[in-house]
Motif scaffolding. Structure first.
Motif, mmCIF file in Angstrom:
data_model
loop_
_atom_site.group_PDB
_atom_site.id
_atom_site.type_symbol
_atom_site.label_atom_id
_atom_site.label_comp_id
_atom_site.label_asym_id
_atom_site.label_seq_id
_atom_site.Cartn_x
_atom_site.Cartn_y
_atom_site.Cartn_z
ATOM 1 N N UNK A 358 33.038 47.248 22.726
ATOM 2 C CA UNK A 358 32.323 46.029 23.077
ATOM 3 C C UNK A 358 33.305 45.096 23.787
ATOM 4 N N UNK A 359 32.781 44.281 24.674
ATOM 5 C CA UNK A 359 33.674 43.365 25.378
ATOM 6 C C UNK A 359 33.010 42.013 25.565
ATOM 7 N N UNK A 360 33.834 40.999 25.693
ATOM 8 C CA UNK A 360 33.403 39.645 26.049
ATOM 9 C C UNK A 360 34.439 39.108 27.023
ATOM 10 N N UNK A 361 34.000 38.767 28.223
ATOM 11 C CA UNK A 361 34.915 38.289 29.265
ATOM 12 C C UNK A 361 34.369 36.986 29.828
ATOM 13 N N UNK A 362 35.216 35.977 29.905
ATOM 14 C CA UNK A 362 34.828 34.686 30.483
ATOM 15 C C UNK A 362 35.139 34.704 31.974
ATOM 16 N N UNK A 363 34.140 34.373 32.784
ATOM 17 C CA UNK A 363 34.253 34.430 34.245
ATOM 18 C C UNK A 363 33.950 33.041 34.810
ATOM 19 N N UNK A 364 34.870 32.439 35.580
ATOM 20 C CA UNK A 364 34.666 31.066 36.055
ATOM 21 C C UNK A 364 33.768 30.946 37.292
ATOM 22 N N UNK A 365 33.687 32.028 38.113
ATOM 23 C CA UNK A 365 32.905 31.958 39.347
ATOM 24 C C UNK A 365 32.109 33.247 39.537
ATOM 25 N N UNK A 366 30.936 33.118 40.122
ATOM 26 C CA UNK A 366 30.075 34.291 40.286
ATOM 27 C C UNK A 366 30.684 35.332 41.214
ATOM 28 N N UNK A 367 31.522 34.892 42.132
ATOM 29 C CA UNK A 367 32.113 35.874 43.051
ATOM 30 C C UNK A 367 33.119 36.782 42.349
ATOM 31 N N UNK A 368 33.440 36.454 41.081
ATOM 32 C CA UNK A 368 34.365 37.284 40.316
ATOM 33 C C UNK A 368 33.654 38.276 39.404
ATOM 34 N N UNK A 369 32.323 38.278 39.423
ATOM 35 C CA UNK A 369 31.574 39.216 38.594
ATOM 36 C C UNK A 369 31.851 40.641 39.045
ATOM 37 N N UNK A 370 31.773 41.605 38.130
ATOM 38 C CA UNK A 370 32.153 42.982 38.486
ATOM 39 C C UNK A 370 31.197 43.604 39.494
ATOM 40 N N UNK A 371 31.774 44.370 40.415
ATOM 41 C CA UNK A 371 30.950 45.105 41.367
ATOM 42 C C UNK A 371 30.914 46.591 41.025
ATOM 43 N N UNK A 372 31.372 46.900 39.782
ATOM 44 C CA UNK A 372 31.253 48.266 39.283
ATOM 45 C C UNK A 372 30.253 48.263 38.132
ATOM 46 N N UNK A 373 29.567 49.356 37.860
ATOM 47 C CA UNK A 373 28.446 49.375 36.906
ATOM 48 C C UNK A 373 28.879 49.310 35.439
ATOM 49 N N UNK A 374 29.267 48.114 34.969
ATOM 50 C CA UNK A 374 29.655 47.959 33.572
ATOM 51 C C UNK A 374 28.458 47.627 32.674
ATOM 52 N N UNK A 375 27.344 47.234 33.277
ATOM 53 C CA UNK A 375 26.099 46.961 32.558
ATOM 54 C C UNK A 375 26.296 45.931 31.445
#
Length: 397
Positions: A358-375
């Motif tokens: 399980x993971x929890x990651x804090x992301x400050x900007x939408x352009x940093x969201x993953x572009x690989x299928x982590x679902x």
């Protein structure tokens, strides 16, 4: 036989014996988590309801004390003193002139007054504040009041919150004092420290299980690790601090001592250490170790000075659990491209080495969201006036 004063009798009858309305203030988005926390404590609170900005309930003073001690996601707890309507200052002064402030405040206290006003004819905050200060001063000087107990003056700063909406006044007294994210433990802080209340909400959202490993690989000052350790030990988050209600005339030290003794009976042995904290900065690791040692949490946290990208979870544990990450961002990191490079590396690391975690990651900007299928599932997170994104879920194997 100790004679009970008329004021003590009034305090017992009107404050201690009665139920009161309370409001647990939370960060936006944490209302449901706080509501669940209150339910889990099994107190006799009635009328529990979630509203924007917090949770309302009705209960006794001891409920208020216990919730200050125990809630991990509330920012503060207010006791509602009174409500009324006023469209001009004459009405306001009439409504507050007879309020018995001596039941709630010591005679040597001048509280801070915090006023908010929306859609109301009385909108001048200083003018409203001045009327309340005058009323409180008059009440405390025209009635018998306590100024000391057991021969020494008790001083806990007090705050009165006045909320005016559509000419309706709601008057509240803060029972917490310093915001509840201040657990009374950490003295060092990072460049952009995550609030403990936010960290607790993140762990809850990510379904942290104390029987599973928790890896905090960019620990900074160790907020996630310390919160996880306190949860694992069933240690109340307010265990090491004081509260504003300790400066109320109704407060009984003996009752507070008994409440803490009952909580102490529920503390848990951690068993094998399942919380692993690491950071590439030796100063952060050293500071976290000192804090963990000082507050009896070192048995729950294994601290190593190591870079996240050098960590293999299989070298730490043969179980899967939760990996929680609050990477540096903004001025702590530098340019937009540096942020992109860091987050891309994080997504690749999680995908490669943390299958089934399980993971929890804090992301400050939408352009940093993953572009690989982590679902992963996204949720808005508020921290220090910033709107962040919290990504949670399980890394697919």
């Amino acid at each position: 036989m100790v004679k009970t004063s008329p004021l003590e009798k009034r305090i017992k009858r009107h404050v201690i014996a009665r139920e009161h309305d309370f409001f647990a203030v939370t960060s936006p988005g944490s209302e449901s988590i706080c509501l669940d926390e209150i339910k889990d404590l099994s107190i006799k609170a009635v009328g529990l309801s979630k509203i924007k900005g917090g949770v309302e309930f009705r209960g006794k003073l001891n409920d208020c004390y216990l919730l200050n001690l125990s809630l991990r996601t509330a920012n503060r707890i207010l006791i509602r003193l009174c409500r009324f309507k006023a469209t001009n200052f004459r009405q306001l002064e009439k409504n507050i002139s007879n309020f018995p402030w001596e039941l709630y405040l010591f005679g040597n206290i001048q509280p801070d007054i915090h006023v908010t006003s929306r859609h109301s004819r009385l909108y001048h905050k200083k003018a409203i504040s001045d009327r309340f200060l005058s009323s409180i001063f008059t009440s405390l000087n025209n009635h018998d009041t306590f100024s000391d107990i057991s021969g020494h003056i008790l001083f806990f700063p007090q705050k009165v919150f006045i909320r005016v909406v559509d000419d309706q006044f709601t008057i509240s007294l803060d029972s917490s004092g310093e915001l509840l994210h201040k657990r009374g433990m950490k003295t060092a802080s990072g460049k952009a420290p995550l609030r403990e209340t936010t960290a607790a909400a993140v762990l809850k959202t990510a379904n942290y299980d104390i029987k599973e490993p928790l890896i905090d690989p960019m620990c900074g000052t160790g907020t996630f690790s310390l919160e996880g350790a306190m949860i694992k030990k069933n240690m109340p988050p307010g265990w090491f601090r004081d509260f504003a209600f300790m400066g109320w005339p109704c407060f009984k030290q003996s009752s507070w001592k008994y409440l803490k003794q009952e909580c102490e009976k529920k503390l848990l042995d951690t068993g094998p250490s399942l919380i692993f904290a690491s950071d590439h900065n030796p100063e952060n690791c050293s500071s976290l170790k000192k804090t963990a040692d000082k507050y009896s949490l070192s048995d729950a946290i294994n601290i190593q000075c190591q870079d996240f990208f050098d960590i293999l979870p299989s070298d730490i544990t043969d179980q899967t659990g939760l990996v929680v990450i609050n990477p540096p961002y903004g001025i702590r990191l530098g340019t937009e491209q540096q942020s992109r490079n860091l987050y891309n590396a994080i997504w690749e690391k999680l995908s490669k080495d943390f299958h089934g975690w399980k993971t929890a990651v804090i992301v400050p900007h939408k352009y940093l969201l993953p572009d690989i299928p982590l679902e992963l599932t996204s949720k808005q997170l508020f921290h220090g006036g910033l709107k962040l994104t919290l990504l949670t879920g399980r890394i697919k194997s």
